[in-house]
Design an enzyme around this catalytic site. Structure first.
Site, mmCIF file in Angstrom:
data_model
loop_
_atom_site.group_PDB
_atom_site.id
_atom_site.type_symbol
_atom_site.label_atom_id
_atom_site.label_comp_id
_atom_site.label_asym_id
_atom_site.label_seq_id
_atom_site.Cartn_x
_atom_site.Cartn_y
_atom_site.Cartn_z
ATOM 1 N N ASP A 120 0.861 -1.166 0.000
ATOM 2 C CA ASP A 120 0.000 0.000 0.000
ATOM 3 C C ASP A 120 0.910 1.231 0.000
ATOM 4 O O ASP A 120 2.133 1.126 0.139
ATOM 5 C CB ASP A 120 -0.954 0.005 1.205
ATOM 6 C CG ASP A 120 -2.179 0.885 0.940
ATOM 7 O OD1 ASP A 120 -2.132 1.718 0.010
ATOM 8 O OD2 ASP A 120 -3.183 0.757 1.663
HETATM 9 C C1 BGC Z 1 -5.014 3.225 0.199
HETATM 10 C C2 BGC Z 1 -5.159 2.190 -0.895
HETATM 11 C C3 BGC Z 1 -5.043 2.842 -2.243
HETATM 12 C C4 BGC Z 1 -3.706 3.538 -2.325
HETATM 13 C C5 BGC Z 1 -3.423 4.180 -3.663
HETATM 14 C C6 BGC Z 1 -3.802 4.093 0.006
HETATM 15 O O1 BGC Z 1 -3.828 5.183 0.858
HETATM 16 O O2 BGC Z 1 -4.972 2.582 1.442
HETATM 17 O O3 BGC Z 1 -6.376 1.520 -0.749
HETATM 18 O O4 BGC Z 1 -5.205 1.907 -3.260
HETATM 19 O O5 BGC Z 1 -3.675 4.551 -1.328
HETATM 20 O O6 BGC Z 1 -4.159 5.309 -3.877
#
Ligand code: BGC
Length: 743
Positions: free
Chosen positions: A281
């Site tokens: 993530d």
């Molecule tokens: C989130 C993810 C997301 C990623 C990319 C993160 O803050 O937890 O779910 O896909 O950002 O935007």
């Protein structure tokens, strides 16, 4: 740059992708040969470059040099097709090996055409519809060059304080798994082609169990609970062919997911045979330093690589330190090769080597296409849950209607959380749709401009209510009050919304509340101040027409709660598939029953709250209709089954009301005694059945006994023989059980 319209299916893609669900993504020898050949030509630095993902944010020039050097394997947050083509051109035409980029985006519930939030979609209990929605999203996003979505989110969420409950399918592993498979199929398509967008199942794993519902918090999920509750949706999605997976932010029992070898290698790779790609993530590798799981970026890069992470989203830990770590022997080059293979395989399967570019000129034409809007409307219609109706709905013809409330005409907020590309200008609000459906019968007084607004008096609204025959109050949450980093401790309607509803009720006209929110709010006191309540979640672009169709009775509500509705946030977590305590609740002393200076007692008392008892406001699976359904003649084909058998359950479903309606039939099971305690009920099958008024239908559901398997004391998944109960009903709290045995 020449951008050709992509209509292709390369030989290796056809071979690889005609695969059956359950076979691994790398089961095509042609793809493997191609990946291996490419890998053999790559320097260590080029390999590590593939493992690096950056947020592009429109800045092609900023990344040009890195792209030429092969230091970027993927970008996210770029959706302009011309810019995407330019990024691709730099990678494909100006880097040594010409490896295309994987372009990712959070396409969570639609790209331009926005569907209901995933929690709302789960309320449809209609995987086919979820698949259709994901397909629409893929068609729109891939047209602009986005070939990878960070969806579906499969985190089981049993605490509505957690803002991201909006992004998943709720509290039940079985429902979650069915929606997961459907969305993976929808995003990727049955055969990978130019409209296929790689799914990314997330967040692996346990993120939804954040302590106290506070986002990013620690979880303490035992291995058994992980395997029985949190992992099944991921396993189902892997079997459905999900190409990628994202690690979660949380640490579980002290180990952050991005450094958790047990889940990323032992379970995901070794047990499930996943050979797609694992991405972190956003900076979750870097966050392992804050967790106190690593000293610096180099340390966490080593831990992530060795744990099984293939691609680093925005920590730059791999880019900065992997080469040194490999040279020093802390990370084996084989580990890097495996990771790069996983990445290249996905790129190959998506056909990016043959067709890296998108036809920018044609991209616009598919956005908000009429069939996309129709699918979004149908999803919004099926996702709304009728929680109360004392006869005021459907609206009577000719009635004068007062429309009020902060969500009645809120084109941005009805779209819900995680909307980057849907434009509010395309939203059709309930007000606009009701004006079209009931010309000249609508009066509109906003009452509150937004959900958090506070107001003392509502004289303008109540005066208008007096002139009306019925009041429709659109309440709920602004989109920004749910989603990532938007946890709440108090789940009541915000601002003065409850006061507005109470003021309207006091006028004496029938009041219908429509709640648009990202989570199940605690609406007990509001239920008392309305005659009907329709829970619409955030319904998306076509929320207005969908709600107008439901309120007018053109469409009969059929949504069912994918999550337990609490009476008060203090009950959280409260979910239907809990285990039984040694002192099952049987309705005992409440606060007011306790005498003054009562002596200390615990004998006979059970597990519940003195002030709120043990039950929720609405159980999982609950939802009303404008008609009514009755279940009868429930029977099993046998009394005793072997572990290889299939249980066949027959029953009669009758539409006992005066109009056509759809019922979500739900089958629950309880395993009475196990080597470990078992949930009091578990959903094992469901089906939507549409019946005409007065119609009765004999329905048969089958349940393979193997579906009763679970991880018991020895942590081996198997069916434990013994006594079971089985219910078929319209929600998780109804019906009389049948008994059967497994021997
Ligand atoms: C989130 C993810 C997301 C990623 C990319 C993160 O803050 O937890 O779910 O896909 O950002 O935007």
């Amino acid at each position: 740059m020449k951008c050709t319209k992509i209509v292709w299916l390369s030989l290796c893609v056809v071979l690889a992708c005609s695969r059956q669900a359950g076979t691994s993504v790398g089961s095509c020898p042609e793809v493997e040969a191609r990946v291996d050949k490419l890998l053999s030509q790559m320097t260590l630095a080029e390999k590590i470059g593939q493992m690096n993902q950056v947020s592009a944010g429109g800045d092609v020039a900023h990344y040009a040099e890195a792209l030429r050097k092969g230091q970027i394997g993927s970008i996210l947050n770029e959706v302009d097709p011309d810019k995407i083509n330019e990024f691709q051109r730099l990678a494909v035409e100006e880097s040594r090996l010409g490896i295309p980029l994987l372009v990712g985006r959070d396409v969570i519930h639609g790209f331009h055409t926005i569907f209901p939030i995933p929690l709302g979609l789960a309320a449809t209990f209609d995987p086919a519809l979820a698949e259709q929605g994901a397909r629409v999203a893929a068609v729109e996003a891939t047209a602009q060059g986005v070939r990878w979505t960070f969806s579906p989110m499969l985190d089981i969420a049993r605490d509505p304080r957690w803002g991201r409950i909006a992004e998943g399918s709720g509290e039940d592993p079985f429902l979650d798994a069915r929606m997961a498979e459907a969305m993976v199929r929808g995003y990727q398509g049955s055969v990978l082609d130019s409209t296929s967008m790689a799914a990314c199942i997330k967040h692996f794993v346990g993120y939804g169990a954040a302590e106290g519902g506070r986002d990013y918090n620690s979880t303490y999920i035992t291995e058994r609970e992980l395997r029985n509750v949190y992992l099944p949706p991921f396993e189902a999605a892997v079997k459905a062919g999900a190409l990628t997976l994202m690690t979660s932010f949380n640490d579980n029992d002290g180990v952050p997911s991005t450094g958790n070898r047990f889940i990323l290698r032992d379970i995901l790779r070794d047990e499930w045979g996943f050979d797609g790609m694992v991405v972190t993530d956003w900076n979750s590798m870097g966050e392992m330093i804050s967790h106190g799981f690593g000293t610096d970026r180099k340390d966490v890069a080593e831990k992530a690589a060795n744990a099984g992470v293939d691609m680093d989203m925005m920590t730059f830990g791999f880019l900065s330190h992997l080469e040194e770590l490999v040279k020093g022997g802390a990370v084996k080059e084989k580990t890097i090769d495996d990771a790069v293979r996983n990445i290249l395989r996905v790129k190959c399967l998506l056909g990016l080597f043959e067709h890296p570019y998108t036809d920018a000129g044609a991209a616009k034409a598919v956005q908000y296409a009429p069939d996309h809007l129709a699918a979004a409307q149908k999803s919004a219609e099926e996702s709304a849950i009728l929680l109360k109706n004392s006869g005021v709905l459907p609206l009577r013809d000719g009635a004068r209607i007062l429309v009020t409330g902060p969500l009645a005409d809120a084109p941005h907020d009805q779209l819900g959380t995680w909307v980057f590309d849907g434009e509010k200008e395309h939203s059709v609000t309930p007000l606009k749709a009701l004006e079209a459906r009931f010309p000249d019968r609508i009066d509109y007084v906003q009452g509150l401009q937004y959900s958090r607004q506070k107001r003392e008096r509502f004289d303008d609204v109540t005066a208008a209510a007096r002139r009306a025959d019925v009041v429709l109050a659109f309440l709920g949450e602004e989109a920004i009050l749910s989603g990532e980093a938007h946890s709440l401790a108090d789940l009541n309607l915000k601002g003065s919304q409850s006061e507005l509803l109470a003021a309207l009720k006091a006028v004496g006209k029938p009041v219908v509340a429509v709640v648009m929110a990202g989570r199940p709010l605690t609406i007990e006191r509001d239920l008392a101040n309305c005659d009907a309540l329709l829970y619409a979640f955030h319904p998306g672009t076509m929320g207005g027409p969908a709600l107008a169709a439901l309120l007018s009775g053109d469409v009969n509500p059929s949504g069912k709660a994918p999550v337990t509705f609490l009476r008060t946030a203090g009950q959280a977590p409260l979910y239907y598939n809990h285990h039984m305590t040694g002192r099952p609740y049987n309705g005992e002393t409440l606060l007011d029953d306790i005498g003054l200076e009562a002596g200390q007692t615990s004998l006979g008392n059970t597990s519940y709250y003195l002030d709120y008892g043990a039950y929720p406001l609405f159980p999982f699976g609950f939802g009303l209709s404008y008609t009514s359904f009755a279940y009868s003649d429930l029977a099993l084909d046998k009394e005793t089954y072997g572990v290889e058998d299939t249980i066949r359950v027959r029953f009669t479903l009758s539409n006992t009301g005066a109009r056509e309606g759809t019922e979500v039939v739900q089958l629950y099971v309880r395993d009475l005694v196990g080597s470990v305690t078992r949930p009091v009920k578990e959903l094992k099958a469901f089906r939507r059945e549409t019946l005409q008024a007065g119609e009765s239908r004999t329905i048969e559901l089958s349940l393979p006994v193997s579906e009763l398997a679970f991880y018991g004391l020895d942590m081996v998944k198997k069916v434990e023989p013994g006594d079971f109960q089985l219910w078929v009903a319209g929600d998780s709290a109804s019906g009389e059980p049948l008994s059967f045995k497994v021997k």
